[in-house]
Design a protein around this motif. Structure first.
Motif, PDB file in Angstrom:
ATOM      1  N   SER A 159       0.832  -1.210   0.000  1.00  0.00           N
ATOM      2  CA  SER A 159       0.000   0.000   0.000  1.00  0.00           C
ATOM      3  C   SER A 159       0.863   1.255   0.000  1.00  0.00           C
ATOM      4  O   SER A 159       0.512   2.252  -0.635  1.00  0.00           O
ATOM      5  N   ALA A 160       2.013   1.217   0.658  1.00  0.00           N
ATOM      6  CA  ALA A 160       2.915   2.380   0.678  1.00  0.00           C
ATOM      7  C   ALA A 160       3.490   2.635  -0.709  1.00  0.00           C
ATOM      8  O   ALA A 160       3.558   3.780  -1.169  1.00  0.00           O
ATOM      9  N   ALA A 161       3.906   1.570  -1.384  1.00  0.00           N
ATOM     10  CA  ALA A 161       4.454   1.707  -2.739  1.00  0.00           C
ATOM     11  C   ALA A 161       3.415   2.286  -3.680  1.00  0.00           C
ATOM     12  O   ALA A 161       3.712   3.184  -4.482  1.00  0.00           O
ATOM     13  N   GLN A 162       2.194   1.805  -3.591  1.00  0.00           N
ATOM     14  CA  GLN A 162       1.147   2.301  -4.472  1.00  0.00           C
ATOM     15  C   GLN A 162       0.707   3.716  -4.094  1.00  0.00           C
ATOM     16  O   GLN A 162       0.267   4.476  -4.953  1.00  0.00           O
ATOM     17  N   THR A 163       0.871   4.087  -2.828  1.00  0.00           N
ATOM     18  CA  THR A 163       0.634   5.477  -2.439  1.00  0.00           C
ATOM     19  C   THR A 163       1.648   6.367  -3.151  1.00  0.00           C
ATOM     20  O   THR A 163       1.290   7.393  -3.737  1.00  0.00           O
ATOM     21  N   ALA A 164       2.918   5.974  -3.115  1.00  0.00           N
ATOM     22  CA  ALA A 164       3.966   6.731  -3.806  1.00  0.00           C
ATOM     23  C   ALA A 164       3.647   6.851  -5.291  1.00  0.00           C
ATOM     24  O   ALA A 164       3.746   7.932  -5.885  1.00  0.00           O
TER      25      ALA A 164
ATOM     26  N   LEU B 150       8.101   7.589   2.379  1.00  0.00           N
ATOM     27  CA  LEU B 150       6.777   7.690   2.985  1.00  0.00           C
ATOM     28  C   LEU B 150       6.706   7.119   4.398  1.00  0.00           C
ATOM     29  O   LEU B 150       5.812   7.487   5.154  1.00  0.00           O
ATOM     30  N   SER B 151       7.662   6.271   4.767  1.00  0.00           N
ATOM     31  CA  SER B 151       7.668   5.775   6.149  1.00  0.00           C
ATOM     32  C   SER B 151       7.959   6.902   7.136  1.00  0.00           C
ATOM     33  O   SER B 151       7.574   6.818   8.297  1.00  0.00           O
ATOM     34  N   ASP B 152       8.606   7.970   6.667  1.00  0.00           N
ATOM     35  CA  ASP B 152       8.845   9.137   7.523  1.00  0.00           C
ATOM     36  C   ASP B 152       7.554   9.901   7.818  1.00  0.00           C
ATOM     37  O   ASP B 152       7.537  10.785   8.661  1.00  0.00           O
ATOM     38  N   TYR B 153       6.504   9.582   7.079  1.00  0.00           N
ATOM     39  CA  TYR B 153       5.221  10.277   7.218  1.00  0.00           C
ATOM     40  C   TYR B 153       4.117   9.327   7.669  1.00  0.00           C
ATOM     41  O   TYR B 153       2.942   9.558   7.420  1.00  0.00           O
ATOM     42  N   ASP B 154       4.533   8.257   8.323  1.00  0.00           N
ATOM     43  CA  ASP B 154       3.594   7.295   8.918  1.00  0.00           C
ATOM     44  C   ASP B 154       2.640   6.652   7.915  1.00  0.00           C
ATOM     45  O   ASP B 154       1.510   6.315   8.252  1.00  0.00           O
TER      46      ASP B 154
ATOM     47  N   ASN C 291      -2.903  13.316   1.599  1.00  0.00           N
ATOM     48  CA  ASN C 291      -1.995  13.915   2.585  1.00  0.00           C
ATOM     49  C   ASN C 291      -0.560  13.932   2.081  1.00  0.00           C
ATOM     50  O   ASN C 291       0.146  14.932   2.219  1.00  0.00           O
ATOM     51  N   VAL C 292      -0.121  12.818   1.506  1.00  0.00           N
ATOM     52  CA  VAL C 292       1.247  12.737   0.991  1.00  0.00           C
ATOM     53  C   VAL C 292       1.424  13.696  -0.182  1.00  0.00           C
ATOM     54  O   VAL C 292       2.441  14.393  -0.275  1.00  0.00           O
ATOM     55  N   TYR C 293       0.457  13.758  -1.058  1.00  0.00           N
ATOM     56  CA  TYR C 293       0.514  14.668  -2.203  1.00  0.00           C
ATOM     57  C   TYR C 293       0.743  16.099  -1.710  1.00  0.00           C
ATOM     58  O   TYR C 293       1.653  16.788  -2.175  1.00  0.00           O
ATOM     59  N   ASN C 294      -0.056  16.529  -0.756  1.00  0.00           N
ATOM     60  CA  ASN C 294       0.087  17.889  -0.219  1.00  0.00           C
ATOM     61  C   ASN C 294       1.426  18.082   0.481  1.00  0.00           C
ATOM     62  O   ASN C 294       2.056  19.134   0.347  1.00  0.00           O
ATOM     63  N   THR C 295       1.890  17.062   1.188  1.00  0.00           N
ATOM     64  CA  THR C 295       3.183  17.140   1.864  1.00  0.00           C
ATOM     65  C   THR C 295       4.320  17.277   0.856  1.00  0.00           C
ATOM     66  O   THR C 295       5.227  18.089   1.037  1.00  0.00           O
ATOM     67  N   VAL C 296       4.275  16.489  -0.211  1.00  0.00           N
ATOM     68  CA  VAL C 296       5.318  16.557  -1.237  1.00  0.00           C
ATOM     69  C   VAL C 296       5.331  17.942  -1.870  1.00  0.00           C
ATOM     70  O   VAL C 296       6.411  18.533  -2.072  1.00  0.00           O
ATOM     71  N   LEU C 297       4.169  18.477  -2.173  1.00  0.00           N
ATOM     72  CA  LEU C 297       4.115  19.823  -2.764  1.00  0.00           C
ATOM     73  C   LEU C 297       4.710  20.870  -1.812  1.00  0.00           C
ATOM     74  O   LEU C 297       5.473  21.733  -2.246  1.00  0.00           O
ATOM     75  N   GLU C 298       4.399  20.755  -0.530  1.00  0.00           N
ATOM     76  CA  GLU C 298       4.955  21.696   0.454  1.00  0.00           C
ATOM     77  C   GLU C 298       6.465  21.551   0.568  1.00  0.00           C
ATOM     78  O   GLU C 298       7.187  22.557   0.587  1.00  0.00           O
ATOM     79  N   LEU C 299       6.959  20.316   0.624  1.00  0.00           N
ATOM     80  CA  LEU C 299       8.402  20.084   0.734  1.00  0.00           C
ATOM     81  C   LEU C 299       9.152  20.660  -0.461  1.00  0.00           C
ATOM     82  O   LEU C 299      10.189  21.281  -0.323  1.00  0.00           O
TER      83      LEU C 299
ATOM     84  N   GLY D  69      -0.783  -6.560   0.014  1.00  0.00           N
ATOM     85  CA  GLY D  69      -2.093  -6.980  -0.450  1.00  0.00           C
ATOM     86  C   GLY D  69      -3.211  -5.998  -0.158  1.00  0.00           C
ATOM     87  O   GLY D  69      -4.381  -6.366  -0.213  1.00  0.00           O
ATOM     88  N   LYS D  70      -2.857  -4.754   0.147  1.00  0.00           N
ATOM     89  CA  LYS D  70      -3.861  -3.730   0.449  1.00  0.00           C
ATOM     90  C   LYS D  70      -3.701  -2.558  -0.506  1.00  0.00           C
ATOM     91  O   LYS D  70      -2.589  -2.174  -0.851  1.00  0.00           O
ATOM     92  N   ASP D  71      -4.823  -1.974  -0.901  1.00  0.00           N
ATOM     93  CA  ASP D  71      -4.790  -0.766  -1.713  1.00  0.00           C
ATOM     94  C   ASP D  71      -4.440   0.426  -0.838  1.00  0.00           C
ATOM     95  O   ASP D  71      -4.676   0.409   0.373  1.00  0.00           O
ATOM     96  N   PRO D  72      -3.892   1.483  -1.439  1.00  0.00           N
ATOM     97  CA  PRO D  72      -3.563   2.670  -0.651  1.00  0.00           C
ATOM     98  C   PRO D  72      -4.825   3.362  -0.141  1.00  0.00           C
ATOM     99  O   PRO D  72      -5.869   3.333  -0.795  1.00  0.00           O
ATOM    100  N   ASP D  73      -4.699   3.962   1.014  1.00  0.00           N
ATOM    101  CA  ASP D  73      -5.782   4.738   1.608  1.00  0.00           C
ATOM    102  C   ASP D  73      -5.851   6.078   0.861  1.00  0.00           C
ATOM    103  O   ASP D  73      -4.857   6.806   0.832  1.00  0.00           O
ATOM    104  N   PRO D  74      -6.989   6.421   0.258  1.00  0.00           N
ATOM    105  CA  PRO D  74      -7.087   7.686  -0.484  1.00  0.00           C
ATOM    106  C   PRO D  74      -6.734   8.907   0.374  1.00  0.00           C
ATOM    107  O   PRO D  74      -6.176   9.877  -0.141  1.00  0.00           O
ATOM    108  N   GLU D  75      -7.012   8.850   1.657  1.00  0.00           N
ATOM    109  CA  GLU D  75      -6.655   9.967   2.545  1.00  0.00           C
ATOM    110  C   GLU D  75      -5.140  10.101   2.645  1.00  0.00           C
ATOM    111  O   GLU D  75      -4.605  11.207   2.633  1.00  0.00           O
ATOM    112  N   ASN D  76      -4.436   8.969   2.725  1.00  0.00           N
ATOM    113  CA  ASN D  76      -2.969   9.003   2.736  1.00  0.00           C
ATOM    114  C   ASN D  76      -2.429   9.578   1.438  1.00  0.00           C
ATOM    115  O   ASN D  76      -1.469  10.346   1.443  1.00  0.00           O
ATOM    116  N   VAL D  77      -3.033   9.205   0.311  1.00  0.00           N
ATOM    117  CA  VAL D  77      -2.584   9.720  -0.989  1.00  0.00           C
ATOM    118  C   VAL D  77      -2.708  11.248  -0.994  1.00  0.00           C
ATOM    119  O   VAL D  77      -1.763  11.953  -1.356  1.00  0.00           O
TER     120      VAL D  77
END
Length: 124
Positions: free
Chosen positions: A21-26, A92-96, A112-120, A102-110
């Motif tokens: 799920s973390a890889a697919q979030t990325a 992404l492990s630095d961002y919990d 949140n990470v998207y916004n974090t990457v843009l800010e960084l 075998g799990k799909d990424p959580d859309p909320e995580n996607v």
């Protein structure tokens, strides 16, 4: 008036695309950056596999955003094989972001990470 950047002026974004799920979030974050024309997504598997046109793109001197799903840092390692250091590296492990097999990424995580990457990328 909206200004559109040419692809050659956009940073490149590479992401992990493994089975967790973390890889697919990325991967989803990188796709979203590409679709929103914030960055141009390129193929990290091609870089790691020594595909000449993709290695040439990675070595083009453009800013690079590398997004890894976990500390294994496969994306960063594929770039390093060709002496390419990303301008921004996000683990992404630095961002919990959980790494679940075998799990799909959580859309909320996607989102949140998207916004974090843009800010960084905007502050560095």
């Amino acid at each position: 008036m909206e200004v559109k950047l040419k692809k050659a002026n956009l940073p490149l974004v590479y992401s992990c695309s493994g089975c967790s799920s973390a890889a697919q979030t990325a991967n989803m974050v990188a796709i979203k950056m590409d679709r929103e024309k914030i960055a141009e997504m390129s193929c990290i598997a091609g870089v790691g596999g020594d595909v000449k046109p993709l290695v040439k793109t990675a070595k083009s001197g453009r800013d690079i955003i590398a997004i890894d799903g976990c500390p294994l840092a496969c994306t960063k390692s594929c770039l390093a094989r060709h002496d390419v250091t990303p301008t921004y590296h996000i683990d992404l492990s630095d961002y919990d972001v959980p790494k679940l097999k075998g799990k799909d990424p959580d859309p909320e995580n996607v989102d949140n990470v998207y916004n974090t990457v843009l800010e960084l990328c905007a502050t560095q």
